[in-house]
Design an enzyme around this catalytic site. Structure first.
Site, PDB file in Angstrom:
ATOM      1  N   PHE A  96       0.864  -1.191   0.000  1.00 45.64           N
ATOM      2  CA  PHE A  96       0.000   0.000   0.000  1.00 45.64           C
ATOM      3  C   PHE A  96       0.897   1.235   0.000  1.00 45.64           C
ATOM      4  O   PHE A  96       1.840   1.330   0.772  1.00 45.64           O
ATOM      5  CB  PHE A  96      -0.889  -0.012   1.246  1.00 45.64           C
ATOM      6  CG  PHE A  96      -2.152   0.782   1.100  1.00 45.64           C
ATOM      7  CD1 PHE A  96      -3.375   0.152   0.884  1.00 45.64           C
ATOM      8  CD2 PHE A  96      -2.129   2.165   1.168  1.00 45.64           C
ATOM      9  CE1 PHE A  96      -4.550   0.889   0.749  1.00 45.64           C
ATOM     10  CE2 PHE A  96      -3.293   2.906   1.030  1.00 45.64           C
ATOM     11  CZ  PHE A  96      -4.505   2.270   0.827  1.00 45.64           C
ATOM     12  N   PHE A 118      -1.394  -2.761   7.986  1.00 43.27           N
ATOM     13  CA  PHE A 118      -2.107  -3.561   8.982  1.00 43.27           C
ATOM     14  C   PHE A 118      -1.546  -4.984   9.054  1.00 43.27           C
ATOM     15  O   PHE A 118      -1.586  -5.621  10.115  1.00 43.27           O
ATOM     16  CB  PHE A 118      -3.602  -3.596   8.637  1.00 43.27           C
ATOM     17  CG  PHE A 118      -4.456  -4.148   9.729  1.00 43.27           C
ATOM     18  CD1 PHE A 118      -4.823  -3.360  10.809  1.00 43.27           C
ATOM     19  CD2 PHE A 118      -4.906  -5.461   9.679  1.00 43.27           C
ATOM     20  CE1 PHE A 118      -5.610  -3.873  11.826  1.00 43.27           C
ATOM     21  CE2 PHE A 118      -5.695  -5.980  10.693  1.00 43.27           C
ATOM     22  CZ  PHE A 118      -6.049  -5.189  11.768  1.00 43.27           C
ATOM     23  N   GLU A 119      -1.044  -5.487   7.942  1.00 36.89           N
ATOM     24  CA  GLU A 119      -0.554  -6.877   7.865  1.00 36.89           C
ATOM     25  C   GLU A 119       0.930  -7.020   8.217  1.00 36.89           C
ATOM     26  O   GLU A 119       1.457  -8.140   8.276  1.00 36.89           O
ATOM     27  CB  GLU A 119      -0.777  -7.440   6.455  1.00 36.89           C
ATOM     28  CG  GLU A 119      -2.216  -7.809   6.128  1.00 36.89           C
ATOM     29  CD  GLU A 119      -3.095  -6.604   5.838  1.00 36.89           C
ATOM     30  OE1 GLU A 119      -2.591  -5.605   5.295  1.00 36.89           O
ATOM     31  OE2 GLU A 119      -4.292  -6.655   6.180  1.00 36.89           O
ATOM     32  N   VAL A 176       1.294   5.087   6.113  1.00 29.72           N
ATOM     33  CA  VAL A 176      -0.130   5.338   6.332  1.00 29.72           C
ATOM     34  C   VAL A 176      -0.352   6.845   6.223  1.00 29.72           C
ATOM     35  O   VAL A 176       0.276   7.620   6.942  1.00 29.72           O
ATOM     36  CB  VAL A 176      -0.595   4.829   7.712  1.00 29.72           C
ATOM     37  CG1 VAL A 176      -2.117   4.805   7.768  1.00 29.72           C
ATOM     38  CG2 VAL A 176      -0.036   3.450   8.016  1.00 29.72           C
ATOM     39  N   THR A 217      -7.513   7.688   4.505  1.00 31.82           N
ATOM     40  CA  THR A 217      -8.368   6.708   5.179  1.00 31.82           C
ATOM     41  C   THR A 217      -8.949   7.207   6.499  1.00 31.82           C
ATOM     42  O   THR A 217      -8.221   7.768   7.323  1.00 31.82           O
ATOM     43  CB  THR A 217      -7.590   5.390   5.470  1.00 31.82           C
ATOM     44  OG1 THR A 217      -8.421   4.536   6.245  1.00 31.82           O
ATOM     45  CG2 THR A 217      -6.297   5.643   6.209  1.00 31.82           C
ATOM     46  N   HIS A 262      -9.670   5.166   8.550  1.00 35.39           N
ATOM     47  CA  HIS A 262      -9.147   4.132   9.453  1.00 35.39           C
ATOM     48  C   HIS A 262      -7.707   4.400   9.865  1.00 35.39           C
ATOM     49  O   HIS A 262      -7.046   3.522  10.400  1.00 35.39           O
ATOM     50  CB  HIS A 262      -9.210   2.752   8.771  1.00 35.39           C
ATOM     51  CG  HIS A 262     -10.589   2.329   8.438  1.00 35.39           C
ATOM     52  ND1 HIS A 262     -10.990   2.027   7.154  1.00 35.39           N
ATOM     53  CD2 HIS A 262     -11.674   2.182   9.219  1.00 35.39           C
ATOM     54  CE1 HIS A 262     -12.263   1.703   7.175  1.00 35.39           C
ATOM     55  NE2 HIS A 262     -12.709   1.787   8.407  1.00 35.39           N
ATOM     56  N   ARG A 292      10.232  11.886   3.635  1.00 35.02           N
ATOM     57  CA  ARG A 292      10.872  11.013   4.627  1.00 35.02           C
ATOM     58  C   ARG A 292      11.290   9.670   4.026  1.00 35.02           C
ATOM     59  O   ARG A 292      11.691   8.761   4.746  1.00 35.02           O
ATOM     60  CB  ARG A 292       9.899  10.789   5.795  1.00 35.02           C
ATOM     61  CG  ARG A 292       9.703  12.060   6.617  1.00 35.02           C
ATOM     62  CD  ARG A 292       8.424  12.069   7.438  1.00 35.02           C
ATOM     63  NE  ARG A 292       8.303  13.303   8.202  1.00 35.02           N
ATOM     64  CZ  ARG A 292       7.940  14.499   7.685  1.00 35.02           C
ATOM     65  NH1 ARG A 292       7.653  14.611   6.395  1.00 35.02           N
ATOM     66  NH2 ARG A 292       7.882  15.570   8.450  1.00 35.02           N
TER      67      ARG A 292
HETATM   68  N1  INI Z   1      -2.567   0.560   4.448  1.00 38.97           N
HETATM   69  C1  INI Z   1      -1.423   1.292   4.483  1.00 38.97           C
HETATM   70  O1  INI Z   1      -0.345   0.735   4.614  1.00 38.97           O
HETATM   71  N2  INI Z   1      -1.490   2.643   4.368  1.00 38.97           N
HETATM   72  C2  INI Z   1      -2.669   3.320   4.233  1.00 38.97           C
HETATM   73  O2  INI Z   1      -2.641   4.570   4.142  1.00 38.97           O
HETATM   74  C3  INI Z   1      -3.865   2.559   4.190  1.00 38.97           C
HETATM   75  N3  INI Z   1      -5.147   3.212   3.983  1.00 38.97           N
HETATM   76  O3  INI Z   1      -5.144   4.411   3.664  1.00 38.97           O
HETATM   77  O4  INI Z   1      -6.183   2.591   4.123  1.00 38.97           O
HETATM   78  C4  INI Z   1      -3.781   1.153   4.308  1.00 38.97           C
HETATM   79  N4  INI Z   1      -4.900   0.382   4.288  1.00 38.97           N
HETATM   80  C5  INI Z   1      -4.861  -1.039   4.066  1.00 38.97           C
HETATM   81  C6  INI Z   1      -4.659  -1.820   5.355  1.00 38.97           C
HETATM   82  O5  INI Z   1      -3.315  -1.728   5.801  1.00 38.97           O
HETATM   83  C7  INI Z   1      -4.948  -3.310   5.134  1.00 38.97           C
HETATM   84  O6  INI Z   1      -4.102  -3.820   4.120  1.00 38.97           O
HETATM   85  C8  INI Z   1      -6.402  -3.584   4.754  1.00 38.97           C
HETATM   86  O7  INI Z   1      -7.276  -3.011   5.699  1.00 38.97           O
HETATM   87  C9  INI Z   1      -6.671  -5.107   4.697  1.00 38.97           C
HETATM   88  O8  INI Z   1      -6.505  -5.688   5.991  1.00 38.97           O
END
Ligand code: INI
Length: 168
Positions: free
Chosen positions: A25, A60-61, A84, A89, A91, A130
């Site tokens: 991501f 998240f993973e 992120v 998001t 989230h 960064r």
């Molecule tokens: N994951 C990121 O690494 N950066 C982000 O900015 C982001 N946004 O914006 O949603 C993001 N979402 C995906 C998340 O990490 C998971 O892969 C997804 O929720 C599936 O579990």
């Protein structure tokens, strides 16, 4: 004062094995964090054959892969890289919070240190600053921190000279 025990990590990567977990991501940013981390590791003596890179879908993973790599990958430390962006998001707090918490928990669960190179920014531009831009490369910083922690923990686990002498 003399006589105290002081442990300082070296940044010598010779002989170490390092894992890198990187999120796809925002890969415009994370590929630059990865390049910075690999460059730093190689500059500090790591040969490519001793580096394992694992791509995961998002920040998240990261912790799940980092924990398995720490447990089963035969590595001395794990470098965690992600990005992120708040604007992308609702989230943000969950994703960024879980990534940081999960990475912090890797050492407690496995004994292998994991360092945090997950950027949390308002915009992609701030993240690029960064990731090899005007504010350095946080991937490289996380890689160097991993070398230092691997060295610190190796020294902590080595018995002190006096204890070694006592036990022969
Ligand atoms: N994951 C990121 O690494 N950066 C982000 O900015 C982001 N946004 O914006 O949603 C993001 N979402 C995906 C998340 O990490 C998971 O892969 C997804 O929720 C599936 O579990």
């Amino acid at each position: 004062m003399n006589g105290h025990r002081e442990i300082k990590g070296t940044l010598d990567g010779t002989g170490l094995r390092i894992g890198v977990v990187v999120s796809r991501f925002n890969d415009l940013v994370t590929s630059r964090l990865l390049a910075g981390a690999l460059d730093a590791l190689e500059r500090h003596g790591l040969v490519a054959e001793r580096i394992t890179v694992v791509w995961v879908p998002g920040s998240f993973e990261i912790a799940a892969a980092a924990r398995d790599l720490a447990e089963h990958g035969g590595v001395d430390a794990v470098v965690c890289l992600g990005c992120v962006v708040r604007g992308e998001t609702p989230h943000f707090d969950y994703v960024a919070g879980e990534a940081a918490r999960g990475v912090a928990a890797v050492h407690g669960a496995t004994g292998v240190p994991a360092t945090l190179g997950v950027l949390t920014t308002e915009t992609v531009e701030q993240a690029l600053d960064r990731a090899g831009g005007k504010h350095g490369n946080k991937g490289a910083d996380a890689a160097v921190a991993a070398l230092e922690m691997a060295s610190v923990l190796q020294q902590l686990r080595r018995p002190r000279r006096a204890e070694r002498d006592e036990t022969g």
